[in-house]
Design an enzyme around this catalytic site. Sequence first.
Site, mmCIF file in Angstrom:
data_model
loop_
_atom_site.group_PDB
_atom_site.id
_atom_site.type_symbol
_atom_site.label_atom_id
_atom_site.label_comp_id
_atom_site.label_asym_id
_atom_site.label_seq_id
_atom_site.Cartn_x
_atom_site.Cartn_y
_atom_site.Cartn_z
ATOM 1 N N GLY A 252 43.069 32.431 47.970
ATOM 2 C CA GLY A 252 44.293 33.023 48.471
ATOM 3 C C GLY A 252 45.263 33.367 47.358
ATOM 4 C CG ASP B 163 36.724 29.227 42.118
ATOM 5 O OD1 ASP B 163 35.938 29.670 41.252
ATOM 6 O OD2 ASP B 163 37.733 29.827 42.492
#
Length: 759
Positions: A482, A594
């Site tokens: 995001g 990630d």
Amino acid sequence: MEMAFTAQLLLLSSLFLQPVLALSQTNGSIAVGGSLTATAEGNSSSSWLSPSGDFAFGFRPLGNNDLFLLSIWYAKIPDRTIVWYANNNPVGAPAAPLGSTVNLTAHSGLVLTRPRGEELWKSENIVGVVANGVFNDTGNFVLEDDSSKKLWESFKNPTDTILPGQIIEREGNLASRQSETNYSNGRFQLQLQPDGNLLLNSVNFTTGSTNRPYYVSATTKGTVPGSEGKQLVFNDSGCIYVLRENGGKFALGNTRVSAMAYYTRATLNFDGVFAQYVHPKTFSGNASWEPLWSLPENICLDIDADKGPGVCGLNSICTFSPADKRPKCECPRGFSLHDPNDLYGICEPDFGKNSIEPVGKRSCPSHMGEWIAVYMQVATAYIKFRKDNSTRPVPPSPSPDDKKNKQTTFLGVRPVISATALVVCLVLIAAAFSLGLYFTFQKKQVRIMQSGLNINLRPFSYQELHEATNGFTEELGRGTFGVVYKGIIQNGSQVQVAVKKLRCVKQDGDEEFKAEVNVIGKTHHKNLVRLLGYCDEGQQRLLVYELLSNGTLASFLFADVKPSWGQRIKIAFGIAKGLEYLHEECRTPIIHCDIKPQNILLDDNCTARIADFGLAKLLMMNQSHTHTAIRGTKGYVAPKWFRNMPITTKVDVYSFGVVLLEIICCRRSVDVENNCEGKAILTNWVYDCYQEGKIDAVLDHKTEALHDKKNLEKSVMVAIWCIQEDPSLRPTMRKVVQMLEGVVEVHAPPCPSSYTSSA
């Protein structure tokens, strides 16, 4: 005449020298038969000194000159900090009245008695005959036999403090006192368990049982042979660590203290915080103890409802002070302490302390009207919720007026009711109805807190966050999960935050969303970014994090001015510790998926803090041993992940290896603009340099790492082990931490892959 004068001079000299001789008495050695007496003046007959005079053993007054504590304390600093005291487990320290004595005896060692001879305490479990006592400059009081064998020592019988040179064996423990001035056993203990785990937990007074720990070192038997803890060691350099069976060390605080310049101690405080402190030996003015680190990092957050009672009393609010690393308790508005002298005690409503004024002319039911008035005050009081304390105040006992006026009829209503009284009654009935709705809402909130979200997380409306971010105008960054915006929220003062707008969240998974946010909210570690709140409103789902001042690791590494070698190693180790916590110390292991420099943030001290942990699963990734549609970030992801292989914690290990190489070399993992084709892929180039014995080539030649080639080579080898294409060859993050610490030997790694450039 001359002889008489000489005799008088000798007599006067002996009188003046007597206190000095008493203070330097026997150079730390005390013969059997020696004794001390608790005196009001606290003179030399009340204590023995260690050879340097740093420590004193004897009687300290407890608040006044009528009661004393047999103890050991720092003798050269103003506050005379106590580090050991005679303790009758499980009761605590006995208070010795004025005139009490402690005697050094041959068969019982130290024996503390009242003035009339009743025994209060003695050194236990002595096998043999005591020849003398030895008071060392370490602060250890030792009883020896005639062959200098130790029969008893204060270091082996600790209370709430350990000192340099002291060791706690398995099943040994520290017990907190009840308060700063009450030396009875308190509510918290630190224990090295038989399995090697170091725990902090609270103790139930009534049963003696312990609650679930609020800190765990996780030094139990693991994948590495001999990894279980053997001893808690406080070495002479001021470092405190759990020594493992295989010789490895699990450090509680990465500090070294100059024994020449500072006193240092580690104390389990009465509020449950275990902390290390230092105090300058040479000082002027108001010198004091300064904390170096504490466990847990924030006890207000780390003791939740299933880990026993919190630090603060009923209705009290717990806040943590980063400066002194200690909790503080305060009453909410409309409440005050039941006992003003007990700052950690119960808060009670202010309206319960005085009788309430009559309502109208008391034509309404006297007891009913007054109780409604009471609860109206409760409703308007500012009641904050805490996870370890009650959610509502205890109502006060009825005032004496409630017991009067028995000449009423039904519900105490008199036959004649004035119009004014009737209006008042109607208002009160409405208030009672509103109050019922209020408490119904409160109960609902409590149920939500108990069954769903972590009670420390603040729920925000979308409108609040829209205003806090000025309409989501200042973007801090964007990534897989995001976009992040800078915001300011009001929390008593203005607090800067990072607000992340999540993408790809499953919209019909309310319960799953709350469950995963709850997991993130309960995950606290010094190398993780802390989640402060959330928004779950229709299509909008956002997370609110603390904002860290130094930005991302990417901006730090890839700037024109490069960080020092020491900073690079500290950052790499912090990331490794954070991942170790996520993989192996959380109740449910968390795979990040990630890891990259953009997801590592730096605080004011340039400590690495991992961001976005837990979001992969929040975005509907089924992590453990599964396939996934989210691919992470190219250059940081193992090649096999792109071949739709199962995902395990080894995914994060690969990414860490790449990031470690970026930290070492201060360059990006993929540099397509590099003029030299062989250097474009960092992992390939570094391995080539390693194989050719040209490891210096990976560094900026101005860095001081060139003078630390051994550590440089070790770091590169660890990174190469992490980027092995075969996941089974990659170490766990726990082993990575051990290799970086130097606890585990790093062997020569194989070639990661013939074609790692496919990443």
